[in-house]
Design an enzyme around this catalytic site. Structure first.
Site, PDB file in Angstrom:
ATOM      1  N   HIS A 164      -7.519   0.976  -6.329  1.00 37.46           N
ATOM      2  CA  HIS A 164      -7.561  -0.045  -5.278  1.00 37.46           C
ATOM      3  C   HIS A 164      -8.096  -1.334  -5.911  1.00 37.46           C
ATOM      4  O   HIS A 164      -9.218  -1.766  -5.646  1.00 37.46           O
ATOM      5  CB  HIS A 164      -8.476   0.441  -4.156  1.00 37.46           C
ATOM      6  CG  HIS A 164      -8.272  -0.250  -2.840  1.00 37.46           C
ATOM      7  ND1 HIS A 164      -7.473  -1.365  -2.690  1.00 37.46           N
ATOM      8  CD2 HIS A 164      -8.792   0.012  -1.597  1.00 37.46           C
ATOM      9  CE1 HIS A 164      -7.496  -1.751  -1.427  1.00 37.46           C
ATOM     10  NE2 HIS A 164      -8.276  -0.935  -0.751  1.00 37.46           N
ATOM     11  N   ASP A 208     -18.297   5.790  -0.557  1.00 32.88           N
ATOM     12  CA  ASP A 208     -17.000   5.815   0.127  1.00 32.88           C
ATOM     13  C   ASP A 208     -16.907   7.164   0.835  1.00 32.88           C
ATOM     14  O   ASP A 208     -17.760   8.051   0.636  1.00 32.88           O
ATOM     15  CB  ASP A 208     -15.878   5.637  -0.916  1.00 32.88           C
ATOM     16  CG  ASP A 208     -14.512   5.374  -0.294  1.00 32.88           C
ATOM     17  OD1 ASP A 208     -14.409   5.260   0.944  1.00 32.88           O
ATOM     18  OD2 ASP A 208     -13.533   5.301  -1.068  1.00 32.88           O
ATOM     19  N   ARG A 225     -12.536  -9.760   0.971  1.00 34.10           N
ATOM     20  CA  ARG A 225     -11.182  -9.271   0.682  1.00 34.10           C
ATOM     21  C   ARG A 225     -10.193 -10.433   0.837  1.00 34.10           C
ATOM     22  O   ARG A 225      -9.291 -10.613   0.024  1.00 34.10           O
ATOM     23  CB  ARG A 225     -10.803  -8.127   1.640  1.00 34.10           C
ATOM     24  CG  ARG A 225     -11.512  -6.794   1.386  1.00 34.10           C
ATOM     25  CD  ARG A 225     -11.069  -6.138   0.088  1.00 34.10           C
ATOM     26  NE  ARG A 225      -9.632  -5.963   0.009  1.00 34.10           N
ATOM     27  CZ  ARG A 225      -8.935  -4.956   0.566  1.00 34.10           C
ATOM     28  NH1 ARG A 225      -9.571  -4.010   1.221  1.00 34.10           N
ATOM     29  NH2 ARG A 225      -7.627  -4.876   0.424  1.00 34.10           N
ATOM     30  N   ARG A 263       0.888  -1.176   0.000  1.00 30.76           N
ATOM     31  CA  ARG A 263       0.000   0.000   0.000  1.00 30.76           C
ATOM     32  C   ARG A 263       0.913   1.210   0.000  1.00 30.76           C
ATOM     33  O   ARG A 263       1.661   1.443   0.962  1.00 30.76           O
ATOM     34  CB  ARG A 263      -0.911   0.024   1.223  1.00 30.76           C
ATOM     35  CG  ARG A 263      -1.630   1.361   1.374  1.00 30.76           C
ATOM     36  CD  ARG A 263      -2.742   1.324   2.383  1.00 30.76           C
ATOM     37  NE  ARG A 263      -3.851   0.529   1.898  1.00 30.76           N
ATOM     38  CZ  ARG A 263      -5.041   0.468   2.499  1.00 30.76           C
ATOM     39  NH1 ARG A 263      -5.271   1.152   3.598  1.00 30.76           N
ATOM     40  NH2 ARG A 263      -6.005  -0.279   2.006  1.00 30.76           N
ATOM     41  N   CYS A 321     -16.473   0.129   0.896  1.00 29.25           N
ATOM     42  CA  CYS A 321     -15.165  -0.509   1.070  1.00 29.25           C
ATOM     43  C   CYS A 321     -14.729  -0.512   2.532  1.00 29.25           C
ATOM     44  O   CYS A 321     -13.915  -1.338   2.932  1.00 29.25           O
ATOM     45  CB  CYS A 321     -14.131   0.197   0.208  1.00 29.25           C
ATOM     46  SG  CYS A 321     -14.101   1.980   0.448  1.00 29.25           S
ATOM     47  N   GLN A 377      -9.611  -4.215  -3.826  1.00 29.49           N
ATOM     48  CA  GLN A 377     -10.945  -3.898  -3.322  1.00 29.49           C
ATOM     49  C   GLN A 377     -12.003  -4.234  -4.366  1.00 29.49           C
ATOM     50  O   GLN A 377     -13.045  -4.821  -4.050  1.00 29.49           O
ATOM     51  CB  GLN A 377     -11.013  -2.413  -2.945  1.00 29.49           C
ATOM     52  CG  GLN A 377     -12.343  -1.979  -2.374  1.00 29.49           C
ATOM     53  CD  GLN A 377     -12.651  -2.631  -1.025  1.00 29.49           C
ATOM     54  OE1 GLN A 377     -11.852  -2.552  -0.115  1.00 29.49           O
ATOM     55  NE2 GLN A 377     -13.789  -3.288  -0.910  1.00 29.49           N
TER      56      GLN A 377
HETATM   57  N1   CP Z   1     -11.011  -1.034   2.317  1.00 30.62           N
HETATM   58  C1   CP Z   1      -9.730  -1.038   2.772  1.00 30.62           C
HETATM   59  O1   CP Z   1      -8.766  -1.064   1.996  1.00 30.62           O
HETATM   60  O2   CP Z   1      -9.626  -1.051   4.120  1.00 30.62           O
HETATM   61  P1   CP Z   1      -8.298  -0.811   4.949  1.00 30.62           P
HETATM   62  O3   CP Z   1      -7.864   0.622   4.732  1.00 30.62           O
HETATM   63  O4   CP Z   1      -8.678  -1.088   6.369  1.00 30.62           O
HETATM   64  O5   CP Z   1      -7.229  -1.756   4.444  1.00 30.62           O
END
Ligand code: CP
Length: 310
Positions: A134, A229, A297, A107, A269, A137
């Protein structure tokens, strides 16, 4: 050997419709095995490095636990705990990590830096979210939809609110698979041309559609999935007042869902700001599938790792 073996997973647009469907079908098989209590060590003694420059709940846990369930090892590197891009070049870090790990999940806010890492690494690099997208996701988003609809092709997916990373990736996967994707928000926050052009190109092949509208009634009519979101994120705190005002009409409420298809599902998400972009009544209501989505996920990412790392 499968067609995904050894590849990076940075952009969904790099994958064909058939390859995305393979990930989703593998997800179904792996999830079924877990529900039956079977944990096959498909990645026994393989190692995954997980790098984060931002906090995470779902991404961290789903990759860590997923890899453990597959019989592999995980090293978690929290924000600020690695030299990447500061005391050590991206190239050198990529080469060194490739000697330890069989894949790297990262990330990293800066999309171009992640691409540099992926280009230099000798093992698959998986995008755990950047400033732009993402893709992991989106796999879970669509897989969750498949659990609620026998056939998702041609279904209407409506994303309310800001053009966030999940919005971009959801639009890409919808365009790959032939769904009708609508982004509903004030025009100022409509998805930019670099992504809408990808949607249009894919839609010409898949038969899907993309549309932006600021009209909530138009967006809701016939919607099979509603998604939202957060309205602001790290680095956008100074815009909070303006964003609250502009996005307020687009809050997902129980009343808004009554305008959609009667079987509409609600996805987010997470993390959500309850009472801001979505009400408690929706989060806790009969249409919400948000916790299935969070669980998925892990199942989708296990499928991804098995396919990339086998
Ligand atoms: N949706 C998502 O990526 O959650 P986190 O930021 O908790 O990883």
């Amino acid at each position: 050997m499968n067609k995904l073996s050894g590849r990076n997973f940075i952009d969904l647009d790099d994958f064909t419709r058939e390859e995305i469907l393979l990930i989703l079908q593998t997800t179904r098989d792996l999830k079924l095995e877990v529900k039956r209590g079977h944990f096959h060590p498909y990645l026994q003694h393989k190692a995954l490095g997980c790098i984060f420059d931002q906090p995470s709940t779902r991404t961290r846990i789903s990759f860590e636990l997923g890899m453990q369930q597959l019989g592999g090892y995980v090293t978690y590197l929290k924000p600020g705990e690695i030299h990447l891009g500061k005391k050590e070049s991206i190239y050198d870090t990529a080469k060194v990590l490739s000697r330890y790990f069989d894949a790297i999940m990262i990330r990293w806010n800066d999309y171009n830096e992640m691409k540099q890492l992926a280009d230099a690494a000798d093992v698959p690099v998986i995008n755990g979210m950047t400033e732009k997208n993402h893709p992991c996701q989106a796999l879970a988003d669509i897989y969750t939809m498949m659990e609620y609809y026998d056939d998702i092709i041609g279904k209407k997916v409506v994303f309310f609110g800001d053009r966030t990373q999940p919005a971009h990736s959801l639009g890409v996967i919808c365009s790959k698979l032939g769904l009708n994707f609508v982004h509903c928000c004030p025009k100022k926050y409509a998805i930019l041309s670099d992504y809408s052009e990808i949607f249009e190109r894919n839609n010409r092949i898949s038969g899907g559609t993309y549309r932006h509208t600021a009209d909530i009634v138009e967006a809701c009519t016939g919607a099979h999935m509603v998604y939202t979101d957060v309205w602001w994120w790290i680095g956008q705190e100074e815009e909070e007042a303006e964003r609250r005002k502009l996005f307020a009409p687009y809050q997902v409420t129980a009343e808004l869902l009554t305008r959609c298809d009667k079987n509409v599902i609600f996805e987010h998400c997470l993390p959500a700001m309850r009472g801001v972009e979505v009400t408690d009544a929706v989060m806790d209501g009969p249409h919400a599938v948000i916790y299935d989505q969070a669980e998925n996920r892990m199942h989708t990412e296990k499928a991804l790792m098995v396919l990339l790392m086998s």
